[in-house]
Design a protein around this motif. Sequence first.
Motif, PDB file in Angstrom:
ATOM      1  N   LEU A   6      38.974 -28.817  18.174  1.00  0.00           N
ATOM      2  CA  LEU A   6      39.378 -29.927  17.327  1.00  0.00           C
ATOM      3  C   LEU A   6      38.363 -31.053  17.490  1.00  0.00           C
ATOM      4  O   LEU A   6      38.162 -31.560  18.594  1.00  0.00           O
ATOM      5  N   VAL A   7      37.710 -31.428  16.395  1.00  0.00           N
ATOM      6  CA  VAL A   7      36.675 -32.461  16.428  1.00  0.00           C
ATOM      7  C   VAL A   7      37.134 -33.626  15.559  1.00  0.00           C
ATOM      8  O   VAL A   7      37.246 -33.494  14.336  1.00  0.00           O
ATOM      9  N   GLU A   8      37.400 -34.754  16.216  1.00  0.00           N
ATOM     10  CA  GLU A   8      37.931 -35.932  15.512  1.00  0.00           C
ATOM     11  C   GLU A   8      37.523 -37.175  16.290  1.00  0.00           C
ATOM     12  O   GLU A   8      37.739 -37.249  17.504  1.00  0.00           O
ATOM     13  N   ASP A   9      36.935 -38.162  15.597  1.00  0.00           N
ATOM     14  CA  ASP A   9      36.462 -39.363  16.277  1.00  0.00           C
ATOM     15  C   ASP A   9      37.550 -40.405  16.508  1.00  0.00           C
ATOM     16  O   ASP A   9      37.405 -41.272  17.361  1.00  0.00           O
ATOM     17  N   ASP A  10      38.649 -40.321  15.815  1.00  0.00           N
ATOM     18  CA  ASP A  10      39.760 -41.259  16.002  1.00  0.00           C
ATOM     19  C   ASP A  10      40.658 -40.734  17.131  1.00  0.00           C
ATOM     20  O   ASP A  10      41.281 -39.677  16.992  1.00  0.00           O
ATOM     21  N   HIS A  26      48.983 -23.011  20.793  1.00  0.00           N
ATOM     22  CA  HIS A  26      47.550 -22.787  20.679  1.00  0.00           C
ATOM     23  C   HIS A  26      46.819 -23.444  21.845  1.00  0.00           C
ATOM     24  O   HIS A  26      47.266 -24.462  22.376  1.00  0.00           O
ATOM     25  N   GLN A  27      45.693 -22.879  22.209  1.00  0.00           N
ATOM     26  CA  GLN A  27      44.820 -23.474  23.215  1.00  0.00           C
ATOM     27  C   GLN A  27      43.869 -24.391  22.466  1.00  0.00           C
ATOM     28  O   GLN A  27      43.171 -23.950  21.550  1.00  0.00           O
ATOM     29  N   VAL A  28      43.820 -25.667  22.840  1.00  0.00           N
ATOM     30  CA  VAL A  28      43.044 -26.654  22.095  1.00  0.00           C
ATOM     31  C   VAL A  28      41.990 -27.294  22.997  1.00  0.00           C
ATOM     32  O   VAL A  28      42.311 -27.780  24.080  1.00  0.00           O
ATOM     33  N   GLU A  29      40.754 -27.264  22.544  1.00  0.00           N
ATOM     34  CA  GLU A  29      39.658 -28.016  23.160  1.00  0.00           C
ATOM     35  C   GLU A  29      39.311 -29.133  22.181  1.00  0.00           C
ATOM     36  O   GLU A  29      39.238 -28.894  20.976  1.00  0.00           O
ATOM     37  N   CYS A  30      39.095 -30.338  22.695  1.00  0.00           N
ATOM     38  CA  CYS A  30      38.826 -31.486  21.827  1.00  0.00           C
ATOM     39  C   CYS A  30      37.423 -32.027  22.039  1.00  0.00           C
ATOM     40  O   CYS A  30      36.874 -31.954  23.146  1.00  0.00           O
ATOM     41  N   ALA A  31      36.877 -32.575  20.975  1.00  0.00           N
ATOM     42  CA  ALA A  31      35.597 -33.281  21.022  1.00  0.00           C
ATOM     43  C   ALA A  31      35.741 -34.519  20.145  1.00  0.00           C
ATOM     44  O   ALA A  31      36.404 -34.476  19.106  1.00  0.00           O
ATOM     45  N   SER A  32      35.096 -35.611  20.573  1.00  0.00           N
ATOM     46  CA  SER A  32      35.242 -36.868  19.841  1.00  0.00           C
ATOM     47  C   SER A  32      34.151 -37.096  18.799  1.00  0.00           C
ATOM     48  O   SER A  32      34.214 -38.055  18.045  1.00  0.00           O
ATOM     49  N   ASN A  33      33.151 -36.215  18.766  1.00  0.00           N
ATOM     50  CA  ASN A  33      32.106 -36.327  17.744  1.00  0.00           C
ATOM     51  C   ASN A  33      31.345 -34.998  17.656  1.00  0.00           C
ATOM     52  O   ASN A  33      31.584 -34.084  18.462  1.00  0.00           O
ATOM     53  N   GLY A  34      30.444 -34.909  16.710  1.00  0.00           N
ATOM     54  CA  GLY A  34      29.704 -33.666  16.494  1.00  0.00           C
ATOM     55  C   GLY A  34      28.822 -33.269  17.660  1.00  0.00           C
ATOM     56  O   GLY A  34      28.703 -32.075  17.982  1.00  0.00           O
ATOM     57  N   ASP A  35      28.222 -34.250  18.320  1.00  0.00           N
ATOM     58  CA  ASP A  35      27.374 -33.935  19.476  1.00  0.00           C
ATOM     59  C   ASP A  35      28.202 -33.359  20.623  1.00  0.00           C
ATOM     60  O   ASP A  35      27.802 -32.385  21.267  1.00  0.00           O
ATOM     61  N   ASP A  36      29.363 -33.964  20.878  1.00  0.00           N
ATOM     62  CA  ASP A  36      30.243 -33.441  21.920  1.00  0.00           C
ATOM     63  C   ASP A  36      30.732 -32.031  21.565  1.00  0.00           C
ATOM     64  O   ASP A  36      30.850 -31.167  22.428  1.00  0.00           O
ATOM     65  N   ALA A  37      31.009 -31.806  20.300  1.00  0.00           N
ATOM     66  CA  ALA A  37      31.457 -30.478  19.857  1.00  0.00           C
ATOM     67  C   ALA A  37      30.381 -29.431  20.117  1.00  0.00           C
ATOM     68  O   ALA A  37      30.688 -28.314  20.538  1.00  0.00           O
ATOM     69  N   THR A  38      29.125 -29.797  19.887  1.00  0.00           N
ATOM     70  CA  THR A  38      28.018 -28.877  20.155  1.00  0.00           C
ATOM     71  C   THR A  38      27.996 -28.482  21.624  1.00  0.00           C
ATOM     72  O   THR A  38      27.775 -27.312  21.964  1.00  0.00           O
ATOM     73  N   GLU A  39      28.257 -29.436  22.502  1.00  0.00           N
ATOM     74  CA  GLU A  39      28.301 -29.142  23.945  1.00  0.00           C
ATOM     75  C   GLU A  39      29.486 -28.244  24.284  1.00  0.00           C
ATOM     76  O   GLU A  39      29.366 -27.312  25.089  1.00  0.00           O
ATOM     77  N   ASP A  52      36.730 -33.306  11.546  1.00  0.00           N
ATOM     78  CA  ASP A  52      36.644 -34.452  10.652  1.00  0.00           C
ATOM     79  C   ASP A  52      35.300 -34.327   9.917  1.00  0.00           C
ATOM     80  O   ASP A  52      34.367 -33.712  10.434  1.00  0.00           O
ATOM     81  N   ILE A  53      35.194 -34.882   8.765  1.00  0.00           N
ATOM     82  CA  ILE A  53      33.936 -34.817   8.013  1.00  0.00           C
ATOM     83  C   ILE A  53      33.061 -36.039   8.305  1.00  0.00           C
ATOM     84  O   ILE A  53      31.877 -35.914   8.586  1.00  0.00           O
ATOM     85  N   ILE A  54      33.646 -37.223   8.256  1.00  0.00           N
ATOM     86  CA  ILE A  54      32.874 -38.451   8.450  1.00  0.00           C
ATOM     87  C   ILE A  54      33.040 -38.910   9.897  1.00  0.00           C
ATOM     88  O   ILE A  54      34.118 -39.371  10.295  1.00  0.00           O
ATOM     89  N   MET A  55      31.958 -38.758  10.671  1.00  0.00           N
ATOM     90  CA  MET A  55      31.960 -39.145  12.076  1.00  0.00           C
ATOM     91  C   MET A  55      30.613 -39.754  12.417  1.00  0.00           C
ATOM     92  O   MET A  55      29.611 -39.461  11.774  1.00  0.00           O
ATOM     93  N   PRO A  56      30.579 -40.593  13.465  1.00  0.00           N
ATOM     94  CA  PRO A  56      29.287 -41.115  13.916  1.00  0.00           C
ATOM     95  C   PRO A  56      28.466 -40.021  14.589  1.00  0.00           C
ATOM     96  O   PRO A  56      29.020 -39.001  15.009  1.00  0.00           O
ATOM     97  N   LYS A  57      27.193 -40.227  14.692  1.00  0.00           N
ATOM     98  CA  LYS A  57      26.238 -39.337  15.349  1.00  0.00           C
ATOM     99  C   LYS A  57      25.949 -38.083  14.540  1.00  0.00           C
ATOM    100  O   LYS A  57      24.816 -37.799  14.226  1.00  0.00           O
ATOM    101  N   LYS A  58      26.967 -37.298  14.229  1.00  0.00           N
ATOM    102  CA  LYS A  58      26.769 -36.051  13.483  1.00  0.00           C
ATOM    103  C   LYS A  58      28.004 -35.812  12.626  1.00  0.00           C
ATOM    104  O   LYS A  58      29.117 -35.771  13.134  1.00  0.00           O
ATOM    105  N   SER A  59      27.814 -35.632  11.335  1.00  0.00           N
ATOM    106  CA  SER A  59      28.952 -35.414  10.438  1.00  0.00           C
ATOM    107  C   SER A  59      29.543 -34.023  10.633  1.00  0.00           C
ATOM    108  O   SER A  59      28.897 -33.127  11.183  1.00  0.00           O
TER     109      SER A  59
END
Length: 69
Positions: A6-10, A26-39, A52-59
Amino acid sequence: MAKILLVEDDDLVRDMLAQVLQRAAHQVECASNGDDATEVLKRIEPDIMVTDIIMPKKSGITLISEVKD
């Protein structure tokens, strides 16, 4: 049970969605932005990614494109 990234900046929205998905077993891993999701994607292989579509750093669109490649 699915493994979901789950990738969401809010913070509030991310926490709420994570709780709903976890309550549905469900097993959920969270990321606060696109860069964190990549990691996170370097550590796990989710069954599905919800972003989310509109996020800072990476959409979300850029993130999806990178994951597809």
